[in-house]
Design a protein around this motif. Structure first.
Motif, PDB file in Angstrom:
ATOM      1  N   GLU A   1       0.844  -1.190   0.000  1.00  0.00           N
ATOM      2  CA  GLU A   1       0.000   0.000   0.000  1.00  0.00           C
ATOM      3  C   GLU A   1       0.887   1.251   0.000  1.00  0.00           C
ATOM      4  O   GLU A   1       1.876   1.307   0.755  1.00  0.00           O
ATOM      5  CB  GLU A   1      -0.892  -0.019   1.248  1.00  0.00           C
ATOM      6  CG  GLU A   1      -2.151   0.787   1.067  1.00  0.00           C
ATOM      7  CD  GLU A   1      -3.273   0.288   1.963  1.00  0.00           C
ATOM      8  OE1 GLU A   1      -4.048  -0.565   1.520  1.00  0.00           O
ATOM      9  OE2 GLU A   1      -3.353   0.748   3.118  1.00  0.00           O
ATOM     10  N   ASN A   2       0.546   2.198  -0.824  1.00  0.00           N
ATOM     11  CA  ASN A   2       1.226   3.500  -0.906  1.00  0.00           C
ATOM     12  C   ASN A   2       2.738   3.408  -1.155  1.00  0.00           C
ATOM     13  O   ASN A   2       3.460   4.380  -0.928  1.00  0.00           O
ATOM     14  CB  ASN A   2       0.993   4.317   0.374  1.00  0.00           C
ATOM     15  CG  ASN A   2      -0.487   4.538   0.610  1.00  0.00           C
ATOM     16  OD1 ASN A   2      -1.231   4.756  -0.346  1.00  0.00           O
ATOM     17  ND2 ASN A   2      -0.913   4.465   1.855  1.00  0.00           N
ATOM     18  N   GLY A   3       3.221   2.278  -1.576  1.00  0.00           N
ATOM     19  CA  GLY A   3       4.649   2.125  -1.874  1.00  0.00           C
ATOM     20  C   GLY A   3       5.519   1.960  -0.650  1.00  0.00           C
ATOM     21  O   GLY A   3       6.736   1.750  -0.760  1.00  0.00           O
ATOM     22  N   THR A   4       4.911   2.048   0.527  1.00  0.00           N
ATOM     23  CA  THR A   4       5.720   2.020   1.748  1.00  0.00           C
ATOM     24  C   THR A   4       5.246   0.985   2.765  1.00  0.00           C
ATOM     25  O   THR A   4       5.976   0.632   3.671  1.00  0.00           O
ATOM     26  CB  THR A   4       5.666   3.390   2.457  1.00  0.00           C
ATOM     27  OG1 THR A   4       4.284   3.740   2.629  1.00  0.00           O
ATOM     28  CG2 THR A   4       6.360   4.470   1.657  1.00  0.00           C
ATOM     29  N   GLU A   5       4.031   0.509   2.592  1.00  0.00           N
ATOM     30  CA  GLU A   5       3.462  -0.371   3.613  1.00  0.00           C
ATOM     31  C   GLU A   5       3.241  -1.775   3.059  1.00  0.00           C
ATOM     32  O   GLU A   5       2.627  -1.949   1.999  1.00  0.00           O
ATOM     33  CB  GLU A   5       2.136   0.208   4.109  1.00  0.00           C
ATOM     34  CG  GLU A   5       1.810  -0.237   5.515  1.00  0.00           C
ATOM     35  CD  GLU A   5       0.410   0.220   5.912  1.00  0.00           C
ATOM     36  OE1 GLU A   5      -0.261  -0.522   6.608  1.00  0.00           O
ATOM     37  OE2 GLU A   5       0.000   1.323   5.463  1.00  0.00           O
ATOM     38  N   GLN A   6       3.732  -2.748   3.812  1.00  0.00           N
ATOM     39  CA  GLN A   6       3.688  -4.125   3.370  1.00  0.00           C
ATOM     40  C   GLN A   6       2.523  -4.837   4.063  1.00  0.00           C
ATOM     41  O   GLN A   6       2.591  -5.112   5.235  1.00  0.00           O
ATOM     42  CB  GLN A   6       5.027  -4.716   3.804  1.00  0.00           C
ATOM     43  CG  GLN A   6       5.352  -6.071   3.345  1.00  0.00           C
ATOM     44  CD  GLN A   6       6.725  -6.464   3.903  1.00  0.00           C
ATOM     45  OE1 GLN A   6       7.688  -5.720   3.825  1.00  0.00           O
ATOM     46  NE2 GLN A   6       6.808  -7.637   4.475  1.00  0.00           N
ATOM     47  N   LEU A   7       1.442  -5.126   3.313  1.00  0.00           N
ATOM     48  CA  LEU A   7       0.294  -5.803   3.928  1.00  0.00           C
ATOM     49  C   LEU A   7       0.507  -7.314   3.955  1.00  0.00           C
ATOM     50  O   LEU A   7      -0.033  -8.008   4.809  1.00  0.00           O
ATOM     51  CB  LEU A   7      -0.999  -5.461   3.198  1.00  0.00           C
ATOM     52  CG  LEU A   7      -1.384  -3.967   3.117  1.00  0.00           C
ATOM     53  CD1 LEU A   7      -2.777  -3.809   2.537  1.00  0.00           C
ATOM     54  CD2 LEU A   7      -1.306  -3.297   4.482  1.00  0.00           C
TER      55      LEU A   7
END
Ligand code: KG4
Ligand code: ZN
Length: 336
Positions: free
Chosen positions: A22-28
């Motif tokens: 998500e958003n290039g920075t958050e790893q779901l």
């Protein structure tokens, strides 16, 4: 088009991986199915075996990544996939899976360069700030990449022969450790000392390039000569001596280039970034010699091949909502 949530796919070598970012920075999620056990008995990656495993694992891994992230195709903005470099058959499985789900769910498709993926693994740790210098060290690559700004990649140094990880794996074979040898040599090195003083190739030269084949030959000759004389050498000392030579050259050239280019950040990338000796030496050298420079080192889960890094890199691309190139092909020799 502004991206929010992306499903990324990586199959360039011997890991089948899918991740939701998500958003290039958050790893779901970041699911990695490793095939190492199947390749170990051959002492290296067998391309045909790799492709067959990817075929078996791909759908399961994508489903697991969506499930773990608590999401579904309806909530995605795009599909990202490694288009190269890597093994052609292995890449094709990921590329075709990505095309199929993008087409079926009417989502844009973003092709990503595997090396850029390794660099952008760091964006999942901390925001990247430019200009930066990345030391990319993996089984297939050893490169110093200067990025003046986002999207600009200048290779200012590279190996002239073996990649650092490749040298580790070849030396591992001589020491009789399982493939891939890097991790095992790293462990052994911490129980030994640099007693053999192997050559540090091109360390004082002006070039930013690397060479590891001389070191590898010197290592192999030392072991063979001892065997012929019936001498038994300490394997931990051999590992420590090899590692000292690799790490010293990598760190020395990285620091020199970072000074010359006046970078804000140094980012470590690739499978060999997992090396404890390298992580420690680069941390020490940066804090001693470049107090203003920020060093980012990815966690172990983001050093080896994984899809999270491909998802992170996908956010650097500007894309169209209807972008779906169904002629997209694997590019085994893709460069930066
Ligand atoms: O990035 P990666 O997973 O695959 C490629 O894109 O090549 O890198 C794999 C390489 C292998 O050569 C492996 O031996 C090396 O990374 N490696 C290490 C360590 N962990 C993995 N090398 C040195 N020390 C380690 N701890
Ligand atoms: Zn890689």
């Amino acid at each position: 088009m502004k991206l929010k949530r992306v499903l990324a796919i990586e199959t360039s070598c011997d890991e089948t991986s899918a991740a939701v970012i998500e958003n290039g920075t958050e790893q779901l999620s970041n699911v990695v199915a490793s095939q190492i056990k199947s390749h170990q008995r051959f002492g290296g990656v067998v391309p045909e075996v790799a492709s067959r495993h990817h075929v078996e694992q791909m759908t399961l891994v994508m489903e697991a990544a969506l499930l773990e992230a608590g999401t579904s195709y309806d909530e995605l903005d795009a599909i990202a996939v490694t288009e190269g470099p890597g093994l052609v058959g292995a890449l094709l499985i990921g590329v075709n899976a990505a095309k199929a789900v993008a087409y079926a769910h009417n989502l844009p498709l973003i092709p990503v360069n595997h090396i850029i993926g390794h660099i952008y693994a760091n964006q999942l740790v901390q925001p990247l700030r430019f200009p930066l210098l990345s030391l990319v060290v993996s089984g297939g690559h050893t490169e110093l990449v200067y990025m003046k700004q986002a999207g600009q990649y200048e290779v200012i140094g590279e190996t002239r022969d073996d990649a650092a990880g490749e040298a580790y794996d070849k030396v591992g074979r001589v020491l009789g450790v399982p493939y891939p040898g890097g991790k095992h040599i790293d462990e052994m090195a911490h129980h030994g000392n640099d007693t053999f003083h192997f050559p540090r190739a091109m360390m004082q030269d002006d070039t930013n390039d690397f060479s590891f084949s001389g070191l590898k030959s010197s290592f192999i000759n030392t072991v063979h000569n001892a065997q012929q004389k019936g001498e038994v050498l300490d394997k931990n000392d051999l590992a420590a001596s090899f590692q000292a030579a690799v790490v010293e050259v990598l760190v020395n050239k990285t620091i020199r280039c970072a000074k010359e280019r006046k970078v804000k950040q140094i980012v470590l990338a690739g499978g060999v970034a997992a090396n404890k000796g390298l992580r420690e030496a680069l941390t020490a050298a940066t804090s001693e010699e470049l107090t203003e420079v920020e060093l980012i080192i990815p966690p172990l889960s983001l050093c080896g091949d994984n899809a999270a890094m491909i998802g992170a890199a996908a956010f650097t691309e500007s894309i169209e909502p209807d972008q779906l190139d169904l002629t997209l092909n694997a590019k085994p020799g893709l460069s930066l």
